[in-house]
Enzyme design. Structure first.
Site, PDB file in Angstrom:
ATOM      1  N   ARG A  85     -45.634 -54.764 -29.003  1.00 12.05           N
ATOM      2  CA  ARG A  85     -45.808 -55.432 -27.711  1.00 12.05           C
ATOM      3  C   ARG A  85     -47.193 -56.052 -27.667  1.00 12.05           C
ATOM      4  NH1 ARG A  85     -41.544 -53.804 -24.344  1.00 12.05           N
ATOM      5  NH2 ARG A  85     -42.359 -55.256 -22.822  1.00 12.05           N
ATOM      6  N   ASP A 101     -43.921 -72.004 -24.105  1.00 13.28           N
ATOM      7  CA  ASP A 101     -43.882 -70.532 -24.135  1.00 13.28           C
ATOM      8  C   ASP A 101     -42.678 -70.150 -24.982  1.00 13.28           C
ATOM      9  OD1 ASP A 101     -43.375 -67.879 -23.676  1.00 13.28           O
ATOM     10  OD2 ASP A 101     -43.703 -67.963 -21.506  1.00 13.28           O
ATOM     11  N   TYR A 111     -63.550 -50.209 -29.943  1.00 11.00           N
ATOM     12  CA  TYR A 111     -63.839 -51.264 -28.969  1.00 11.00           C
ATOM     13  C   TYR A 111     -64.423 -52.474 -29.691  1.00 11.00           C
ATOM     14  CZ  TYR A 111     -63.054 -50.410 -24.040  1.00 11.00           C
ATOM     15  OH  TYR A 111     -62.466 -50.311 -22.813  1.00 11.00           O
ATOM     16  N   LYS A 123     -40.399 -59.751 -29.303  1.00  8.28           N
ATOM     17  CA  LYS A 123     -38.997 -60.099 -29.050  1.00  8.28           C
ATOM     18  C   LYS A 123     -38.349 -60.463 -30.391  1.00  8.28           C
ATOM     19  CE  LYS A 123     -39.843 -61.279 -24.218  1.00  8.28           C
ATOM     20  NZ  LYS A 123     -41.214 -61.628 -23.855  1.00  8.28           N
ATOM     21  N   GLU A 160     -65.015 -56.001 -28.243  1.00 10.58           N
ATOM     22  CA  GLU A 160     -65.140 -57.231 -27.444  1.00 10.58           C
ATOM     23  C   GLU A 160     -65.755 -58.356 -28.266  1.00 10.58           C
ATOM     24  OE1 GLU A 160     -66.022 -54.289 -26.154  1.00 10.58           O
ATOM     25  OE2 GLU A 160     -65.666 -54.242 -23.968  1.00 10.58           O
ATOM     26  N   THR A 217     -45.027 -63.954 -26.895  1.00  6.71           N
ATOM     27  CA  THR A 217     -45.163 -62.523 -27.111  1.00  6.71           C
ATOM     28  C   THR A 217     -44.803 -62.265 -28.566  1.00  6.71           C
ATOM     29  OG1 THR A 217     -42.893 -62.234 -26.345  1.00  6.71           O
ATOM     30  CG2 THR A 217     -44.648 -61.768 -24.758  1.00  6.71           C
TER      31      THR A 217
HETATM   32  N1  DSN Z   1     -39.305 -59.457 -19.399  1.00  3.22           N
HETATM   33  C1  DSN Z   1     -39.124 -60.494 -20.374  1.00  3.22           C
HETATM   34  C2  DSN Z   1     -37.701 -60.810 -20.579  1.00  3.22           C
HETATM   35  O1  DSN Z   1     -36.896 -59.888 -20.492  1.00  3.22           O
HETATM   36  O2  DSN Z   1     -37.344 -61.935 -20.849  1.00  3.22           O
HETATM   37  C3  DSN Z   1     -39.895 -61.714 -20.064  1.00  3.22           C
HETATM   38  O3  DSN Z   1     -41.167 -61.381 -19.782  1.00  3.22           O
END
Ligand code: DSN
Length: 443
Positions: free
Chosen positions: A231, A196, A51, A225, A53, A222
């Site tokens: 993730r 984004d 933990y 991807k 924080e 994120t």
């Molecule tokens: N779920 C993601 C996507 O497939 O683009 C976006 O958050």
């Protein structure tokens, strides 16, 4: 998995089964990828026990010497890779990251402006179903009939509504984003420009899409991807952001913790660090350019087979296909393709007359299959398999006399697939392709 297999056979078997599913099908959901085993090991490590924080050297609990180093290393790697002065690597995922970024610079009730969900925006960009439209006053811009961002309409809408935040960066947009244009619009109305880059972070890092760093104030992404990490998510603050508001880094950090989150997931942060290191190699630069080349080759091959690609092609890793000329719904198509081993998602097309649960299109992309080592020439058999699948199911539908509306019933779709024997042969072709390009363990 020696401990897991000994202790919990049930979960172990399911994990093995999922890896096999990934091995034996083509991951073409554009937001998915396959991380290296090194990233998996970091995420599965004992760091998850801690933990922490707070932020490095300013924590609320003891025992932080090592995790402080992990977070600092990861921050430094992100700053160097993207060329930003500040980053927060603690957001749990993209949706909280966006909310945290908005709450750092806007108050509830302020106006935010993002792209309509059905035209390629994200839920958290102010969609009606998202808390972002309940907390903020959401006004939404759209694309042109052809599917391109309508920058003139964006400017008019911004001038009319004077948003506090303009969001640029999308989940189903196949074209290069003109960050400069967005920045000029944001400047005219005094808005923060939040970009984004969740989908294209890898492309930006490797130079296969222009970087928003010179134009945005805040960048959210994120990490799982095209960046090919675990993730998780990051929020970056640019020099331009600090010029607009010298307190911005502090505001972002406070908004993440204690504003919206508790303890950061240190195992994920370590995995992000590993992925950022991988993304700073020449190999990764080659990889992301190959993603784009593959997407262009796939879009061209599909177009030759009379698939209608929204905007007529792609500049990045993904494409949206409008299937109305094929007389098959997106959901029927996505389910049929799953049966042959091509995994993608049904998707709305811009100005879709059909609802999101049964839309007119599909969305697919190349980050996952490029991670397996596929090149342009390998896109042809995929396009061919998609064509054969759609043609065979559409023919069965015609033979059985089902309508476009009938397809919305699950029982109808099941009958369609059962009575299309061609799917089994196409499945064999895809399996052979998967065997030729196994999932890689390292990069
Ligand atoms: N779920 C993601 C996507 O497939 O683009 C976006 O958050």
């Amino acid at each position: 998995m020696k401990f897991l297999t000994k202790e919990d056979q049930q979960i172990a078997d399911l994990i093995v089964a999922e890896r096999k599913r990934q091995e034996e099908s083509l991951q073409m959901i554009p937001s998915e990828n396959t991380t290296s085993r090194a990233v998996e090991e970091a995420v599965g490590s004992s760091l998850g026990n801690k933990y922490s924080e707070g932020y490095p050297t300013k924590r609320f609990y003891q025992g932080q010497g090592i995790v402080d180093q992990i977070e600092i290393v990861t921050q430094n790697r992100a700053k160097a890779l993207f060329g930003v002065p500040h980053v927060n690597v603690q957001p749990y995922s993209g949706s909280p990251a966006n909310l945290e970024a908005y709450l750092a610079v806007a108050e509830p009730g302020d106006t935010i402006m993002g792209l309509v969900l059905s035209s390629g925006g994200h839920l958290t960009h102010g969609a009606q179903a998202s808390a972002t439209s309940r907390i903020f006053n959401s006004v939404q811009y759209n694309v042109t009939q052809g599917g391109f961002i309508d920058y003139e309409a964006v400017e008019l809408l911004a001038k009319k509504n004077k948003p506090k935040i303009i969001i640029a960066g999308f989940t189903a947009y196949p074209r290069t984003i003109d960050w400069k244009r967005f920045a000029a619009i944001a400047d005219k109305v005094g808005a923060y420009l939040i970009t984004d880059i969740a989908h294209i972070a890898g492309l930006v890092a490797g130079g296969a899409h222009p970087s928003p760093v010179p134009y945005a104030h805040i960048i959210t992404t994120t990490t799982h991807k095209s960046l090919r990490g675990p993730r998780g998510a990051m929020i970056m603050v640019t020099e331009r952001g600090l010029e607009k508001n010298p307190e911005l880094a502090n505001l972002i950090d406070k908004s993440v913790f204690p504003g919206a989150q508790g303890g950061p997931h240190m195992n994920t942060i370590a995995g992000i660090g590993v992925a950022l290191n991988e993304a700073s190699t020449k190999h990764f630069v080659k990889y992301v350019h190959q993603i784009v080349n593959n997407a262009k080759a796939l879009a061209a091959a599909l177009e030759k087979l009379d698939f209608q690609i929204v905007t007529g092609g792609t500049d990045n890793h993904l494409m949206v296909v409008d299937l109305r000329n094929k007389e098959l719904r997106g959901k029927t198509t996505a389910e049929a393709l799953e049966l042959v081993g091509i995994i993608l998602n049904y998707n709305t097309v811009p100005f879709d007359p059909n609802p999101p649960f049964s839309p007119s299109g599909i969305r697919l992309g190349t980050p996952g299959i490029t991670s397996r080592g596929m090149k342009e020439a390998d896109m042809k058999p995929i396009a061919k398999a998609m064509h054969e699948t759609v043609t065979a199911v559409a023919a069965t539908k015609k033979k059985l006399g089902f309508s476009y509306e009938d397809e919305r019933k699950k029982s109808v779709r099941i009958e369609l697939f059962e009575k299309t024997p061609e799917l089994k042969k196409i499945r064999k072709d895809i399996l052979a392709l998967c065997k030729k390009f196994p999932l890689l363990d390292s990069y």
